[in-house]
Design a protein around this motif. Sequence first.
Motif, short mmCIF file in Angstrom:
data_model
loop_
_atom_site.label_atom_id
_atom_site.label_comp_id
_atom_site.label_asym_id
_atom_site.label_seq_id
_atom_site.Cartn_x
_atom_site.Cartn_y
_atom_site.Cartn_z
N THR A 11 19.62 45.83 11.70
CA THR A 11 19.63 46.80 12.80
C THR A 11 18.50 46.60 13.80
O THR A 11 18.66 46.89 14.97
CB THR A 11 19.56 48.24 12.25
OG1 THR A 11 18.38 48.38 11.46
CG2 THR A 11 20.78 48.56 11.40
N ASN A 12 17.38 46.07 13.36
CA ASN A 12 16.21 45.92 14.23
C ASN A 12 16.34 44.66 15.08
O ASN A 12 16.43 43.55 14.57
CB ASN A 12 14.94 45.88 13.37
CG ASN A 12 13.69 45.82 14.20
OD1 ASN A 12 13.43 44.84 14.86
ND2 ASN A 12 12.90 46.89 14.14
N TYR A 13 16.34 44.85 16.40
CA TYR A 13 16.50 43.72 17.32
C TYR A 13 15.39 42.69 17.15
O TYR A 13 15.65 41.48 17.14
CB TYR A 13 16.52 44.23 18.77
CG TYR A 13 16.51 43.11 19.78
CD1 TYR A 13 17.68 42.42 20.08
CD2 TYR A 13 15.34 42.73 20.42
CE1 TYR A 13 17.68 41.37 21.00
CE2 TYR A 13 15.33 41.69 21.34
CZ TYR A 13 16.50 41.02 21.62
OH TYR A 13 16.49 39.98 22.52
N THR A 14 14.16 43.14 17.02
CA THR A 14 13.03 42.21 16.86
C THR A 14 13.18 41.38 15.60
O THR A 14 13.00 40.16 15.63
CB THR A 14 11.70 42.98 16.84
OG1 THR A 14 11.57 43.72 18.05
CG2 THR A 14 10.52 42.03 16.68
N LEU A 15 13.55 42.03 14.51
CA LEU A 15 13.74 41.31 13.25
C LEU A 15 14.89 40.31 13.39
O LEU A 15 14.78 39.18 12.93
CB LEU A 15 14.01 42.28 12.10
CG LEU A 15 14.26 41.64 10.74
CD1 LEU A 15 13.08 40.77 10.31
CD2 LEU A 15 14.56 42.71 9.70
N ARG A 16 15.97 40.72 14.02
CA ARG A 16 17.10 39.82 14.22
C ARG A 16 16.69 38.58 15.01
O ARG A 16 17.03 37.46 14.67
CB ARG A 16 18.23 40.59 14.91
CG ARG A 16 19.56 39.90 14.89
CD ARG A 16 20.73 40.78 15.31
NE ARG A 16 20.49 41.55 16.54
CZ ARG A 16 20.42 42.86 16.60
NH1 ARG A 16 20.53 43.61 15.52
NH2 ARG A 16 20.22 43.48 17.76
N THR A 17 15.90 38.79 16.05
CA THR A 17 15.41 37.68 16.87
C THR A 17 14.50 36.76 16.05
O THR A 17 14.63 35.53 16.11
CB THR A 17 14.66 38.22 18.10
OG1 THR A 17 15.55 39.03 18.87
CG2 THR A 17 14.14 37.08 18.96
N LEU A 18 13.60 37.36 15.29
CA LEU A 18 12.69 36.55 14.46
C LEU A 18 13.45 35.76 13.41
O LEU A 18 13.13 34.59 13.14
CB LEU A 18 11.65 37.46 13.79
CG LEU A 18 10.60 38.06 14.72
CD1 LEU A 18 9.77 39.10 13.98
CD2 LEU A 18 9.73 36.99 15.33
N ILE A 19 14.49 36.35 12.83
CA ILE A 19 15.29 35.63 11.83
C ILE A 19 16.03 34.48 12.49
O ILE A 19 16.12 33.38 11.93
CB ILE A 19 16.24 36.59 11.10
CG1 ILE A 19 15.44 37.53 10.20
CG2 ILE A 19 17.27 35.82 10.28
CD1 ILE A 19 16.25 38.66 9.58
N ASP A 20 16.56 34.70 13.69
CA ASP A 20 17.21 33.61 14.43
C ASP A 20 16.24 32.45 14.66
O ASP A 20 16.56 31.28 14.45
CB ASP A 20 17.75 34.09 15.78
CG ASP A 20 19.06 34.83 15.69
OD1 ASP A 20 19.80 34.63 14.70
OD2 ASP A 20 19.35 35.63 16.60
N GLU A 21 15.03 32.80 15.12
CA GLU A 21 14.01 31.78 15.37
C GLU A 21 13.61 31.07 14.07
O GLU A 21 13.39 29.86 14.06
CB GLU A 21 12.79 32.41 16.03
CG GLU A 21 13.04 32.88 17.44
CD GLU A 21 11.87 33.65 18.03
OE1 GLU A 21 10.82 33.78 17.37
OE2 GLU A 21 12.01 34.10 19.18
#
Length: 86
Positions: A11-21
């Motif tokens: 749900t957390n956009y920042t976490l999602r972005t960090l996981i993608d990276e």
Amino acid sequence: MQVSDRTISVTNYTLRTLIDELGTECQNVITLIHQLQLPDLSDRQKAEILAEFLSAAIHLNVHCGEDFQTLVAEEMTKLSDEDEED
């Protein structure tokens, strides 16, 4: 299929972005490992690959720091306990 081709269900956009990276950097590390496994690499080629590998390792270390761990822990607290047995 690359990791980045799939949707990450957090749900957390920042976490999602960090996981993608993180996925992208991990793919980079795997590529570098495969390059190191190639036969007949020159010392110059090995040095270039190892330098990139070191850079990736440092990036992963920084990337997975306390802030990232906190975001993961917070995401975990949002999960239901429906799968747990009584």
